[in-house]
Design a protein around this motif. Sequence first.
Motif, PDB file in Angstrom:
ATOM      1  N   VAL A 119       0.854  -1.149   0.083  1.00 13.22           N
ATOM      2  CA  VAL A 119      -0.171  -0.128   0.005  1.00 13.22           C
ATOM      3  C   VAL A 119       0.885   1.294  -0.141  1.00 13.22           C
ATOM      4  O   VAL A 119       1.715   1.279   0.701  1.00 13.22           O
ATOM      5  CB  VAL A 119      -0.809   0.020   1.296  1.00 13.22           C
ATOM      6  N   CYS A 120       0.663   2.164  -0.835  1.00 10.78           N
ATOM      7  CA  CYS A 120       1.480   3.069  -0.921  1.00 10.78           C
ATOM      8  C   CYS A 120       0.689   4.458  -0.728  1.00 10.78           C
ATOM      9  O   CYS A 120      -0.299   4.816  -1.330  1.00 10.78           O
ATOM     10  CB  CYS A 120       2.179   3.391  -2.355  1.00 10.78           C
ATOM     11  N   GLU A 121       1.268   5.300   0.235  1.00  8.23           N
ATOM     12  CA  GLU A 121       0.364   6.360   0.862  1.00  8.23           C
ATOM     13  C   GLU A 121       0.704   7.635   0.023  1.00  8.23           C
ATOM     14  O   GLU A 121       0.094   8.668  -0.063  1.00  8.23           O
ATOM     15  CB  GLU A 121       0.753   6.884   2.154  1.00  8.23           C
ATOM     16  N   ARG A 122       1.728   7.639  -0.640  1.00  8.12           N
ATOM     17  CA  ARG A 122       2.101   8.804  -1.636  1.00  8.12           C
ATOM     18  C   ARG A 122       2.428   8.088  -2.975  1.00  8.12           C
ATOM     19  O   ARG A 122       3.036   7.002  -3.148  1.00  8.12           O
ATOM     20  CB  ARG A 122       3.575   9.683  -1.183  1.00  8.12           C
ATOM     21  N   SER A 123       2.470   9.130  -4.035  1.00  8.53           N
ATOM     22  CA  SER A 123       2.915   8.507  -5.441  1.00  8.53           C
ATOM     23  C   SER A 123       3.673   9.551  -6.233  1.00  8.53           C
ATOM     24  O   SER A 123       4.094  10.614  -5.593  1.00  8.53           O
ATOM     25  CB  SER A 123       1.722   8.372  -6.392  1.00  8.53           C
ATOM     26  N   PHE A 126       2.686  12.339 -11.774  1.00 10.00           N
ATOM     27  CA  PHE A 126       1.826  12.119 -13.165  1.00 10.00           C
ATOM     28  C   PHE A 126       1.080  10.735 -12.685  1.00 10.00           C
ATOM     29  O   PHE A 126       0.700  10.267 -13.551  1.00 10.00           O
ATOM     30  CB  PHE A 126       2.582  11.784 -14.468  1.00 10.00           C
ATOM     31  N   ASN A 127       0.956  10.553 -11.427  1.00  8.90           N
ATOM     32  CA  ASN A 127       0.003   9.352 -10.999  1.00  8.90           C
ATOM     33  C   ASN A 127      -1.377   9.523 -11.359  1.00  8.90           C
ATOM     34  O   ASN A 127      -1.738  10.706 -11.086  1.00  8.90           O
ATOM     35  CB  ASN A 127       0.392   9.159  -9.396  1.00  8.90           C
ATOM     36  N   THR A 131      -4.762   8.044  -3.857  1.00  8.93           N
ATOM     37  CA  THR A 131      -4.009   7.411  -3.028  1.00  8.93           C
ATOM     38  C   THR A 131      -4.869   7.159  -1.557  1.00  8.93           C
ATOM     39  O   THR A 131      -5.826   7.997  -1.365  1.00  8.93           O
ATOM     40  CB  THR A 131      -2.634   8.182  -2.281  1.00  8.93           C
ATOM     41  N   PRO A 132      -4.514   6.087  -0.846  1.00 10.57           N
ATOM     42  CA  PRO A 132      -3.495   5.291  -0.946  1.00 10.57           C
ATOM     43  C   PRO A 132      -3.584   4.216  -2.231  1.00 10.57           C
ATOM     44  O   PRO A 132      -4.871   3.952  -2.295  1.00 10.57           O
ATOM     45  CB  PRO A 132      -3.512   4.422   0.411  1.00 10.57           C
ATOM     46  N   LEU A 176      -4.026   0.769 -16.815  1.00 10.63           N
ATOM     47  CA  LEU A 176      -5.104   1.491 -15.924  1.00 10.63           C
ATOM     48  C   LEU A 176      -6.569   1.054 -15.985  1.00 10.63           C
ATOM     49  O   LEU A 176      -7.415   1.272 -15.309  1.00 10.63           O
ATOM     50  CB  LEU A 176      -4.918   2.823 -15.584  1.00 10.63           C
ATOM     51  N   ASP A 177      -6.735   0.577 -17.340  1.00 11.15           N
ATOM     52  CA  ASP A 177      -8.258   0.018 -17.689  1.00 11.15           C
ATOM     53  C   ASP A 177      -8.712  -1.155 -17.021  1.00 11.15           C
ATOM     54  O   ASP A 177      -9.552  -1.994 -16.987  1.00 11.15           O
ATOM     55  CB  ASP A 177      -8.352  -0.008 -19.164  1.00 11.15           C
TER      56      ASP A 177
END
Length: 196
Positions: A119-123, A126-127, A131-132, A176-177
């Motif tokens: 689990v990433c709290e920051r990205s 261009f994300n 979040t997360p 991302l689809d």
Amino acid sequence: MSMFGQVFVKDNKYKLKGDFHHLTPCTPIRDADSGFKLLGVTNPRDMTYMHSYGGEAVFFESLSKGKLLATRCDQFECESKGSVYIPFRIHCPDCLAKNTVIDLTDVARKTARVHTFMVCERSGAFNMLDTPIKFINIEFDGVATILMSYLSIGEPDMQMRVVPIFRTSGPTFTILDLSWVPEGTREDQLPEGFSF
């Protein structure tokens, strides 16, 4: 008014239309604590890049239609004959023969489970994901590889059963689809634009 850069192929050649870069004037960066002394300038640039999918185009197109494609080595003399690969691999990594494209949608719906997760709290810059971000590595029965994706709903857990969802409304034609939700999620709980 400019038009964003668009590309199509005709007669086996790229045809470009619109603006592919926009120059923006530099603006000064000043130190408000020191009498607005000049420290530098901004250097903004906006560019449109062309990214060719080549033999993987069928994979990204299929996501917009609610299908998850994989590939399989069918080369008779290959040690890895019958190996199924997702992420999509155009050629077998062992014998280098062209793989056969197969539909893995039903296998994913019946057997996909979380292998590992983070689990990433920051990205980064261009994300496109909120979040997360719940990144999950997914394993499937009968598949030689593990797919990295993201969980749209719920909290990930090891060996949790998940099912694929697809952005079929307004697809981006990128990875991302494709996303995943826990088994048993109802259609009315899916993110906007996504369907089973």
